[in-house]
Design a protein around this motif. Structure first.
Motif, mmCIF file in Angstrom:
data_model
loop_
_atom_site.group_PDB
_atom_site.id
_atom_site.type_symbol
_atom_site.label_atom_id
_atom_site.label_comp_id
_atom_site.label_asym_id
_atom_site.label_seq_id
_atom_site.Cartn_x
_atom_site.Cartn_y
_atom_site.Cartn_z
ATOM 1 N N ARG A 193 0.786 -0.719 0.106
ATOM 2 C CA ARG A 193 0.263 0.224 0.311
ATOM 3 C C ARG A 193 0.840 1.537 0.227
ATOM 4 O O ARG A 193 0.601 2.212 -0.949
ATOM 5 N N GLN A 244 -6.458 2.456 -0.971
ATOM 6 C CA GLN A 244 -6.338 2.154 0.312
ATOM 7 C C GLN A 244 -7.691 1.192 1.079
ATOM 8 O O GLN A 244 -7.814 0.170 1.503
ATOM 9 N N TRP A 245 -8.917 1.153 -0.160
ATOM 10 C CA TRP A 245 -9.870 0.274 -0.067
ATOM 11 C C TRP A 245 -9.524 -0.974 -0.275
ATOM 12 O O TRP A 245 -9.951 -1.924 0.694
ATOM 13 N N GLN A 246 -8.778 -1.279 -1.466
ATOM 14 C CA GLN A 246 -8.027 -2.566 -1.298
ATOM 15 C C GLN A 246 -7.859 -3.172 -0.300
ATOM 16 O O GLN A 246 -7.791 -4.491 -0.374
ATOM 17 N N ASN A 288 -7.481 -2.648 3.068
ATOM 18 C CA ASN A 288 -8.884 -2.852 4.350
ATOM 19 C C ASN A 288 -9.171 -4.277 4.080
ATOM 20 O O ASN A 288 -10.700 -4.302 5.211
ATOM 21 N N LYS A 289 -9.767 -4.689 2.699
ATOM 22 C CA LYS A 289 -10.971 -5.218 2.147
ATOM 23 C C LYS A 289 -9.841 -6.541 2.601
ATOM 24 O O LYS A 289 -10.804 -7.521 2.884
ATOM 25 N N TYR A 321 -10.130 -11.808 -1.936
ATOM 26 C CA TYR A 321 -9.972 -10.501 -2.422
ATOM 27 C C TYR A 321 -9.511 -11.527 -4.254
ATOM 28 O O TYR A 321 -10.479 -11.085 -5.153
#
Length: 767
Positions: free
Chosen positions: A494, A501-503, A505-506, A549
């Motif tokens: 990251r 960032q959303w990836q 967090n996932k 993911y």
């Protein structure tokens, strides 16, 4: 372990448990499964009677060339009307042919028969009459449709899911004996077709004493008029044996004596003459029971004899179970037997109703959250309804109300007693399992149970460890280190802006909820020696979010790029074979070949699989996936594979070969690895126009050359990779997934296939 081992061990299995097990197996026959005469070490062999008759039609049509041509031409006509959107011009739409649907042939022929005049006019206007109707003889179509209507009505009655049907099998067979008679004015091809039908009916229909007993237990057909007195006596004896087998009567117990029912004598009426075309359930049963009943005897007789001689009536509004409930006071032991044989195969009692209220409230909250979250997220994602919408709040309140009503509705006294009894039985079974050092496991690829000794099962597990060498035992718990490695990797990529960032967090693990994965094994009862399949529960493992993911973004790419060689299910395989047939390649000599890869998930070489993953994405033009560079994809996939640690028993292991079976990304990675492995086979099949399809680790191929040549190719493929080993079968009739495919003189016959492991045992549900 064979079921008869436990049935015979009276010292360790109570008579009550024995009865429950026997009932569970016997009752399934009420849904038209082929009944059993004895139990062998490999279990019961059963097959649906309606399914049998569907096979009769398929094989008979395949063997009668003129009718096969008629059916093929009718299917092409129906397809033409659908493709050209002409069905709206007909008063009744033409049905489409579906190989795996019962009565599909009748549906299509009947729809054409009804609308034949309209079809003629439409095709004449479009100047397409010679193309589609030249092979359809309306008179023949009408005759065949009439014959198949019999099988449709029979299969519909025999496959009813709300009423018992085992007692209907013999009356329908009796109806068939009358129906199959060849008439003088029958067309020559119809005479041939009826003869072929008779041949396959004799091959595909199985009748046992359970059918006899069930027919005897229906008040309309109990006189068994088509049987001799000797045969009737044997059925009465078989009924007594069944009462003892199910422990309804103790071994030396006499059938209860009660006062015989007194019937007012009435003059006998002449039996009503039955129409041969009466296919109603009552008509079929009355035809079977046309002989007059004997007079009732007032001598002392056992319950079976009194029932056999009594004059009994059942109204059209009553089901056989309702009738027996009403008459249970007169025939108490037989009524228990009827509930066992003709009753529902699974009765679920609400066990939650006997729990303390606070436990019920916790269960309600869990159910409410589970259902509401799924519905809310689906509506939000697909229909853009905000989670704060008033309609969702109303739905939440209504759902909570319905759950409270369901959980807190009081049980009847009878059901409450039964629920308590079942709860005690579960505790009893748990104690016996612990006392005798047994294990109880759900079987692989099925919903059945395997029972065996702990020692025997552990030996199978150790054999698996030794055969695969995919796991190493650890001396220390690496959980904290793995969790730190995962978080560090995600933060690192990251920081380098390789992921958003959303990836991040996932994929980041939840430190509070994270825990080590644990391993368990499911027995493969459908394979010799009953080996085991490893399953890792990785729901809360540190790498699970990354695995989910990667699967979410990579699996759609594989599905899109490899759809030509991917089999989704049995239906997609049939469609692919129809395309193959349209090319004119399907011949009477065409062979089928199926093979599966042993322990594919466990035997994947980790580094090799990662390299193939990157190669696959490069070949199909991807330098990034959802903005993530391929090297980063490789890093994420690597940590999913290599940081796979789990608990089994009281030991910790790390997987050093393959991926976790239970981790979502493992399936996508295995598919991509097989994309590389199968390239040569696909190329060879394409060159000669043959079909190749794969469903994960199961492959289906067609072949029109010599069988020896095909064997050489498969055996050569066995040497392509040291970890990939094949087990293959070659023939003109082979099962694949849930379909049995048969080449009958260049005609493809398909039917539903049940694996031997899928014994349809149903036991009472325990919640």
């Amino acid at each position: 372990m064979p079921i008869d081992y436990y049935i015979n061990k009276i010292a360790t299995v109570s008579s009550d448990d024995k009865r429950v097990a026997t009932l569970a197996c016997s009752k399934y026959c009420a849904f038209d499964m082929r009944s059993f005469n004895s139990v062998h070490s490999d279990g019961f062999k059963q097959i649906c009677q309606g399914h049998c008759w569907n096979l009769v039609i398929q094989h008979s049509i395949g063997e009668c060339s003129k009718i096969n041509t008629l059916v093929t031409a009718s299917a092409e006509l129906a397809t033409h009307f659908k493709r050209c959107k002409l069905n709206h011009l007909l008063s009744i739409r033409l049905k489409q042919h579906c190989e795996t649907r019962w009565n599909s042939v009748y549906d299509i022929l009947n729809s054409i028969d009804i609308s034949f005049k309209e079809i003629e006019e439409i095709l004449l206007q479009r100047k397409a009459y010679p193309v589609y109707l030249i092979k359809i003889d309306w008179m023949l179509l009408n005759n065949v449709s009439e014959i198949l209507s019999f099988f449709k009505k029979a299969s519909e009655q025999l496959s009813a899911d709300q009423e018992p049907t085992l007692h209907l099998v013999l009356p329908w067979i009796n109806k068939l004996k009358i129906f199959r008679q060849i008439k003088a004015d029958d067309l020559a091809v119809i005479k041939q077709f009826k003869s072929i039908l008779l041949k396959f009916i004799n091959e595909k229909t199985w009748l046992t004493q359970l059918h006899d007993i069930s027919t005897f237990l229906h008040p309309i057909t109990k006189n068994l008029s088509s049987y001799s007195q000797y045969e009737k006596s044997n059925i009465h004896k078989a009924t007594r044996r069944m009462l003892k087998t199910l422990n309804i009567l103790e071994e030396n117990q006499e059938i209860q004596q009660i006062d015989p029912i007194i019937h007012t004598a009435k003059p006998k009426k002449k039996p009503k003459k039955m129409r041969k075309d009466d296919y109603s359930q009552e008509g079929v049963m009355l035809e079977f029971a046309i002989a007059s009943q004997d007079d009732s005897s007032e001598n002392d007789e056992d319950e079976i004899e009194r029932y056999a001689k009594a004059k009994l009536v059942i109204s059209n509004e009553e089901s056989v179970l309702q009738w027996w409930k009403k008459w249970s006071i007169h025939y108490p032991t037989l009524s228990v037997l009827v509930r066992s044989l003709l009753g529902p195969s699974c009765i679920r009692i609400n066990q939650s109703a006997i729990r303390p209220r606070h436990q019920q409230e916790i269960a309600i909250q869990k159910d409410h959250k589970s259902v509401y979250d799924k519905v809310g997220h689906h509506l939000n994602e697909h229909y853009f309804i905000p989670m704060t919408a008033t309609i969702l709040k109303q739905y939440s309140n209504q759902l909570l109300h319905d759950l409270n009503r369901s959980y807190f509705s009081p049980l009847s006294y009878h059901d409450q007693i039964l629920a308590l009894k079942q709860a005690k039985k579960v505790v009893s079974i748990q104690r016996k399992i612990k006392k005798h050092h047994l294990i109880l496991r759900v079987t692989d690829k099925g919903y059945n149970f395997y029972i065996g000794t702990e020692k025997e099962f552990d030996k199978k597990v150790q054999n698996f460890f030794q055969d695969t060498n995919a796991f190493i035992e650890l001396k220390e718990n690496p959980f904290n280190k793995i969790q730190d490695n995962v978080i560090h990797l995600l933060n690192q990529i990251r920081a380098k802006k390789f992921i958003l960032q959303w990836q991040c967090n996932k994929m980041i693990p939840n430190r509070i909820k994270c825990q080590l994965a644990h391993l368990y094994f499911n027995p493969k009862t459908y394979k010799d020696g009953i080996p085991v399949r490893p399953i890792e529960n990785t729901i809360h493992a540190p790498t699970t979010n990354i695995s989910n993911y990667l699967d979410e973004i990579i699996r759609p790419i594989f599905d899109k790029e490899c759809q030509n060689t991917t089999i989704i299910d049995g239906s997609s395989l049939i469609q692919a074979l129809h395309q193959y047939m349209r090319k004119g390649l399907f011949k009477s000599t065409t062979l089928f070949c199926t093979f599966d890869i042993r322990n594919l998930y466990t035997m994947l070489p980790q580094e090799g699989a990662l390299n193939i993953l990157v190669e696959f994405l490069n070949v199909h033009g991807y330098t990034k996936v959802k903005g993530i560079p391929l090297e980063t994809i490789r890093l994420l996939a690597s940590i999913v594979l290599k940081e796979n640690v789990f608990v089994y028993g009281k030991k910790m292991y790390q997987q050093v070969l393959g991926g976790a079976m239970g981790s979502s990304f493992t399936l996508a990675l295995a598919n991509i690895f097989m994309w590389k492995w199968q390239k040569e086979l696909v190329r060879r099949q394409d060159m000669i126009g043959e079909y190749y399809g794969r469903y994960i680790d199961d492959v289906f191929m067609t072949w029109n050359k010599s069988e020896n040549e095909l064997k050489k190719i498969i055996e050569n493929a066995n040497t392509w990779h040291p970890n990939i080993k094949l087990e293959y079968k070659i023939g003109k009739s082979l099962p694949f997934l849930d379909v049995l495919l048969t080449n009958i003189n260049s005609t493809l016959s398909t039917s539903v296939y049940h694996k031997p492991a899928a014994e349809p045992y149903v036991v009472q549900g325990i919640h």
